[in-house]
Design a protein around this motif. Structure first.
Motif, PDB file in Angstrom:
ATOM      1  N   ASP A 228      -2.788  12.107   0.653  1.00 31.32           N
ATOM      2  CA  ASP A 228      -2.283  11.265   1.736  1.00 31.32           C
ATOM      3  C   ASP A 228      -3.418  10.318   2.113  1.00 31.32           C
ATOM      4  O   ASP A 228      -4.425  10.739   2.687  1.00 31.32           O
ATOM      5  CB  ASP A 228      -1.874  12.131   2.923  1.00 31.32           C
ATOM      6  CG  ASP A 228      -1.307  11.334   4.087  1.00 31.32           C
ATOM      7  OD1 ASP A 228      -1.555  10.113   4.182  1.00 31.32           O
ATOM      8  OD2 ASP A 228      -0.627  11.938   4.927  1.00 31.32           O
ATOM      9  N   THR A 229      -3.295   9.051   1.762  1.00 29.62           N
ATOM     10  CA  THR A 229      -4.386   8.102   1.961  1.00 29.62           C
ATOM     11  C   THR A 229      -4.661   7.796   3.426  1.00 29.62           C
ATOM     12  O   THR A 229      -5.728   7.292   3.749  1.00 29.62           O
ATOM     13  CB  THR A 229      -4.114   6.791   1.203  1.00 29.62           C
ATOM     14  OG1 THR A 229      -2.897   6.217   1.672  1.00 29.62           O
ATOM     15  CG2 THR A 229      -4.017   7.036  -0.295  1.00 29.62           C
TER      16      THR A 229
ATOM     17  N   LEU B  88      -1.179  15.650  -4.551  1.00 30.26           N
ATOM     18  CA  LEU B  88      -1.004  14.356  -3.894  1.00 30.26           C
ATOM     19  C   LEU B  88      -2.052  14.176  -2.811  1.00 30.26           C
ATOM     20  O   LEU B  88      -2.398  15.119  -2.095  1.00 30.26           O
ATOM     21  CB  LEU B  88       0.384  14.274  -3.255  1.00 30.26           C
ATOM     22  CG  LEU B  88       1.571  14.542  -4.167  1.00 30.26           C
ATOM     23  CD1 LEU B  88       2.856  14.542  -3.346  1.00 30.26           C
ATOM     24  CD2 LEU B  88       1.645  13.523  -5.274  1.00 30.26           C
TER      25      LEU B  88
ATOM     26  N   TRP C 154      -9.673  15.327   1.116  1.00 31.00           N
ATOM     27  CA  TRP C 154     -10.141  14.707  -0.118  1.00 31.00           C
ATOM     28  C   TRP C 154     -11.653  14.565  -0.119  1.00 31.00           C
ATOM     29  O   TRP C 154     -12.245  14.052   0.840  1.00 31.00           O
ATOM     30  CB  TRP C 154      -9.512  13.337  -0.266  1.00 31.00           C
ATOM     31  CG  TRP C 154     -10.103  12.499  -1.351  1.00 31.00           C
ATOM     32  CD1 TRP C 154     -10.928  11.433  -1.180  1.00 31.00           C
ATOM     33  CD2 TRP C 154      -9.938  12.658  -2.758  1.00 31.00           C
ATOM     34  NE1 TRP C 154     -11.269  10.916  -2.400  1.00 31.00           N
ATOM     35  CE2 TRP C 154     -10.669  11.649  -3.394  1.00 31.00           C
ATOM     36  CE3 TRP C 154      -9.228  13.563  -3.544  1.00 31.00           C
ATOM     37  CZ2 TRP C 154     -10.723  11.521  -4.777  1.00 31.00           C
ATOM     38  CZ3 TRP C 154      -9.275  13.430  -4.914  1.00 31.00           C
ATOM     39  CH2 TRP C 154     -10.036  12.413  -5.510  1.00 31.00           C
TER      40      TRP C 154
ATOM     41  N   GLN D  15      -0.936   9.118  -3.163  1.00 30.68           N
ATOM     42  CA  GLN D  15      -1.400   8.857  -4.517  1.00 30.68           C
ATOM     43  C   GLN D  15      -1.434  10.176  -5.276  1.00 30.68           C
ATOM     44  O   GLN D  15      -1.852  11.201  -4.726  1.00 30.68           O
ATOM     45  CB  GLN D  15      -2.804   8.265  -4.515  1.00 30.68           C
ATOM     46  CG  GLN D  15      -2.891   6.882  -3.935  1.00 30.68           C
ATOM     47  CD  GLN D  15      -4.316   6.355  -3.994  1.00 30.68           C
ATOM     48  OE1 GLN D  15      -5.243   7.029  -4.430  1.00 30.68           O
ATOM     49  NE2 GLN D  15      -4.492   5.135  -3.546  1.00 30.68           N
TER      50      GLN D  15
ATOM     51  N   ILE E 284      -3.277  12.451  -7.659  1.00 26.56           N
ATOM     52  CA  ILE E 284      -4.651  12.542  -8.146  1.00 26.56           C
ATOM     53  C   ILE E 284      -4.798  13.566  -9.260  1.00 26.56           C
ATOM     54  O   ILE E 284      -5.840  13.627  -9.904  1.00 26.56           O
ATOM     55  CB  ILE E 284      -5.651  12.833  -7.009  1.00 26.56           C
ATOM     56  CG1 ILE E 284      -5.325  14.138  -6.316  1.00 26.56           C
ATOM     57  CG2 ILE E 284      -5.682  11.683  -6.027  1.00 26.56           C
ATOM     58  CD1 ILE E 284      -6.409  14.579  -5.362  1.00 26.56           C
TER      59      ILE E 284
ATOM     60  N   ARG F 261       1.765  18.668  -9.363  1.00 25.85           N
ATOM     61  CA  ARG F 261       0.937  17.509  -9.016  1.00 25.85           C
ATOM     62  C   ARG F 261       0.185  17.782  -7.721  1.00 25.85           C
ATOM     63  O   ARG F 261       0.656  18.527  -6.867  1.00 25.85           O
ATOM     64  CB  ARG F 261       1.789  16.260  -8.805  1.00 25.85           C
ATOM     65  CG  ARG F 261       2.611  15.895  -9.992  1.00 25.85           C
ATOM     66  CD  ARG F 261       3.265  14.552  -9.921  1.00 25.85           C
ATOM     67  NE  ARG F 261       4.052  14.322  -8.714  1.00 25.85           N
ATOM     68  CZ  ARG F 261       4.705  13.205  -8.456  1.00 25.85           C
ATOM     69  NH1 ARG F 261       4.660  12.207  -9.314  1.00 25.85           N
ATOM     70  NH2 ARG F 261       5.397  13.060  -7.355  1.00 25.85           N
TER      71      ARG F 261
ATOM     72  N   ASP G  23       0.828  -1.199   0.000  1.00 24.43           N
ATOM     73  CA  ASP G  23       0.000   0.000   0.000  1.00 24.43           C
ATOM     74  C   ASP G  23       0.860   1.246   0.000  1.00 24.43           C
ATOM     75  O   ASP G  23       1.723   1.424   0.849  1.00 24.43           O
ATOM     76  CB  ASP G  23      -0.923   0.006   1.224  1.00 24.43           C
ATOM     77  CG  ASP G  23      -1.896  -1.152   1.216  1.00 24.43           C
ATOM     78  OD1 ASP G  23      -2.342  -1.531   0.127  1.00 24.43           O
ATOM     79  OD2 ASP G  23      -2.196  -1.657   2.307  1.00 24.43           O
ATOM     80  N   LYS G  24       0.587   2.125  -0.963  1.00 26.29           N
ATOM     81  CA  LYS G  24       1.307   3.388  -1.034  1.00 26.29           C
ATOM     82  C   LYS G  24       0.521   4.439  -0.267  1.00 26.29           C
ATOM     83  O   LYS G  24      -0.686   4.569  -0.451  1.00 26.29           O
ATOM     84  CB  LYS G  24       1.483   3.812  -2.477  1.00 26.29           C
ATOM     85  CG  LYS G  24       2.382   2.874  -3.247  1.00 26.29           C
ATOM     86  CD  LYS G  24       2.586   3.371  -4.647  1.00 26.29           C
ATOM     87  CE  LYS G  24       3.497   2.427  -5.397  1.00 26.29           C
ATOM     88  NZ  LYS G  24       3.738   2.865  -6.762  1.00 26.29           N
ATOM     89  N   ARG G  25       1.211   5.193   0.579  1.00 28.26           N
ATOM     90  CA  ARG G  25       0.536   6.199   1.383  1.00 28.26           C
ATOM     91  C   ARG G  25       0.073   7.375   0.535  1.00 28.26           C
ATOM     92  O   ARG G  25      -1.005   7.911   0.740  1.00 28.26           O
ATOM     93  CB  ARG G  25       1.453   6.689   2.492  1.00 28.26           C
ATOM     94  CG  ARG G  25       0.775   7.739   3.334  1.00 28.26           C
ATOM     95  CD  ARG G  25       1.471   7.983   4.610  1.00 28.26           C
ATOM     96  NE  ARG G  25       0.750   9.003   5.350  1.00 28.26           N
ATOM     97  CZ  ARG G  25       1.010   9.323   6.587  1.00 28.26           C
ATOM     98  NH1 ARG G  25       1.967   8.702   7.232  1.00 28.26           N
ATOM     99  NH2 ARG G  25       0.329  10.259   7.193  1.00 28.26           N
TER     100      ARG G  25
END
Length: 61
Positions: free
Chosen positions: A24-25, A22, A55, A8, A10, A20, A4-6
């Motif tokens: 933070d999930t 980003l 988000w 992403q 978007i 970009r 799992d990448k913290r």
């Protein structure tokens, strides 16, 4: 590092000088990342009240 990448990506714009957004999930916070050559930076995105943006998928459709 785990599967799992913290963070992403978007939103992205540009190639050599990239911008970009980003996600933070873990926290739902949004960050703006910019780079041009060897220089760059990152900062949290803020809403109109100066509070950190979280988000919400409907904001990006």
């Amino acid at each position: 590092m785990g599967k799992d990448k913290r963070f992403q990506v978007i939103y992205t714009q540009g190639v050599a000088d990239a911008t970009r957004v980003l996600l933070d999930t873990k926290t739902g916070m949004l960050y703006l990342e910019m780079h041009d050559g060897y220089a760059g930076g990152i900062t949290p995105l803020l809403d109109s009240d100066g509070k950190p943006m979280k988000w919400r998928a409907e904001d990006w459709e």
